[in-house]
Each structure stands twice: as structure tokens, then as C-alpha cells.
Design a protein around this motif. Structure first.
Motif, PDB file in Angstrom:
ATOM      1  N   ALA A   1       0.831  -1.206   0.000  1.00 27.00           N
ATOM      2  CA  ALA A   1       0.000   0.000   0.000  1.00 27.00           C
ATOM      3  C   ALA A   1       0.868   1.260   0.000  1.00 27.00           C
ATOM      4  O   ALA A   1       0.583   2.214  -0.732  1.00 27.00           O
ATOM      5  CB  ALA A   1      -0.937  -0.004   1.208  1.00 27.00           C
ATOM      6  N   VAL A   2       1.929   1.265   0.791  1.00 25.08           N
ATOM      7  CA  VAL A   2       2.827   2.421   0.831  1.00 25.08           C
ATOM      8  C   VAL A   2       3.518   2.591  -0.515  1.00 25.08           C
ATOM      9  O   VAL A   2       3.635   3.711  -1.030  1.00 25.08           O
ATOM     10  CB  VAL A   2       3.851   2.286   1.979  1.00 25.08           C
ATOM     11  CG1 VAL A   2       4.955   3.320   1.858  1.00 25.08           C
ATOM     12  CG2 VAL A   2       3.153   2.394   3.323  1.00 25.08           C
ATOM     13  N   ALA A   3       3.980   1.483  -1.104  1.00 31.40           N
ATOM     14  CA  ALA A   3       4.630   1.556  -2.409  1.00 31.40           C
ATOM     15  C   ALA A   3       3.673   2.133  -3.451  1.00 31.40           C
ATOM     16  O   ALA A   3       4.070   2.962  -4.282  1.00 31.40           O
ATOM     17  CB  ALA A   3       5.117   0.170  -2.834  1.00 31.40           C
ATOM     18  N   GLU A   4       2.405   1.715  -3.395  1.00 32.51           N
ATOM     19  CA  GLU A   4       1.420   2.241  -4.338  1.00 32.51           C
ATOM     20  C   GLU A   4       1.229   3.746  -4.149  1.00 32.51           C
ATOM     21  O   GLU A   4       1.197   4.510  -5.125  1.00 32.51           O
ATOM     22  CB  GLU A   4       0.081   1.527  -4.163  1.00 32.51           C
ATOM     23  CG  GLU A   4      -0.996   2.053  -5.090  1.00 32.51           C
ATOM     24  CD  GLU A   4      -2.372   1.478  -4.806  1.00 32.51           C
ATOM     25  OE1 GLU A   4      -3.329   2.004  -5.382  1.00 32.51           O
ATOM     26  OE2 GLU A   4      -2.492   0.521  -4.023  1.00 32.51           O
TER      27      GLU A   4
ATOM     28  N   MET B   1      -6.073   0.097  -0.355  1.00 36.15           N
ATOM     29  CA  MET B   1      -6.851   0.355   0.857  1.00 36.15           C
ATOM     30  C   MET B   1      -8.292  -0.121   0.738  1.00 36.15           C
ATOM     31  O   MET B   1      -8.970  -0.282   1.737  1.00 36.15           O
ATOM     32  CB  MET B   1      -6.827   1.842   1.178  1.00 36.15           C
ATOM     33  CG  MET B   1      -5.466   2.441   1.164  1.00 36.15           C
ATOM     34  SD  MET B   1      -4.741   2.527   2.780  1.00 36.15           S
ATOM     35  CE  MET B   1      -3.247   3.416   2.380  1.00 36.15           C
ATOM     36  N   GLU B   2      -8.754  -0.381  -0.483  1.00 34.62           N
ATOM     37  CA  GLU B   2     -10.128  -0.849  -0.677  1.00 34.62           C
ATOM     38  C   GLU B   2     -10.348  -2.228  -0.060  1.00 34.62           C
ATOM     39  O   GLU B   2     -11.473  -2.607   0.226  1.00 34.62           O
ATOM     40  CB  GLU B   2     -10.464  -0.885  -2.166  1.00 34.62           C
ATOM     41  CG  GLU B   2     -10.510   0.491  -2.801  1.00 34.62           C
ATOM     42  CD  GLU B   2     -10.652   0.440  -4.305  1.00 34.62           C
ATOM     43  OE1 GLU B   2     -10.846  -0.659  -4.861  1.00 34.62           O
ATOM     44  OE2 GLU B   2     -10.557   1.518  -4.920  1.00 34.62           O
ATOM     45  N   ARG B   3      -9.267  -2.973   0.138  1.00 32.95           N
ATOM     46  CA  ARG B   3      -9.378  -4.314   0.726  1.00 32.95           C
ATOM     47  C   ARG B   3      -9.208  -4.299   2.239  1.00 32.95           C
ATOM     48  O   ARG B   3      -9.207  -5.343   2.874  1.00 32.95           O
ATOM     49  CB  ARG B   3      -8.332  -5.228   0.082  1.00 32.95           C
ATOM     50  CG  ARG B   3      -8.591  -5.482  -1.394  1.00 32.95           C
ATOM     51  CD  ARG B   3      -7.596  -6.448  -1.999  1.00 32.95           C
ATOM     52  NE  ARG B   3      -6.215  -5.990  -1.942  1.00 32.95           N
ATOM     53  CZ  ARG B   3      -5.630  -5.164  -2.826  1.00 32.95           C
ATOM     54  NH1 ARG B   3      -6.330  -4.690  -3.829  1.00 32.95           N
ATOM     55  NH2 ARG B   3      -4.371  -4.824  -2.705  1.00 32.95           N
TER      56      ARG B   3
END
Length: 67
Positions: free
Chosen positions: A30-33, A43-45
């Protein structure tokens, strides 16, 4: 993993480290994205803490104090 097949009777099987590592991996992705593309699709998951607490409580009810 089925604790009944990997543990001797009366022994506890711990998967805490594996669960934490899985969460760390999701956080890293998530941070890489966010850094790479500025988006937050990962974050949707995400699940809220209430959902996690309910799942743990339900599992303990079925299996006893140790998951």
C-alpha cells in the motif's frame, strides 16, 4: 493449515508471526502504491478493527481460548 493435523494433542499451534508478516506485506504494498502512483486502491481491501475483533471472538468461541 489445520491445527488438528500439525500439532500433537494438547499442543498449541501459533500463526501469529505469519499473520503479522502478511499484514506487513500488505502495508508495504500500500505504501509503495501511494509513493509510486499516488493512488490508494490497496486500501479498498482493508477491514476495520471491529470486523477483525468479531472474527477473533467467533474463532475463540468455536475453538477455545487459543486460535
Amino acid at each position: 493449515m489445520n491445527p488438528d493435523t500439525v500439532a500433537e494433542p494438547g499442543r498449541r499451534v501459533s500463526v501469529g508471526t505469519a499473520l503479522a508478516q502478511t499484514a506487513y506485506g500488505a502495508m508495504r504494498r500500500a505504501v509503495a502504491e501511494l509513493l509510486d502512483s499516488g493512488t490508494c486502491a490497496a486500501m479498498e481491501r482493508a477491514v476495520d478493527s471491529g470486523t477483525v475483533n468479531s472474527a477473533v471472538t467467533a474463532a475463540r468461541t468455536r475453538r477455545g481460548p487459543y486460535l
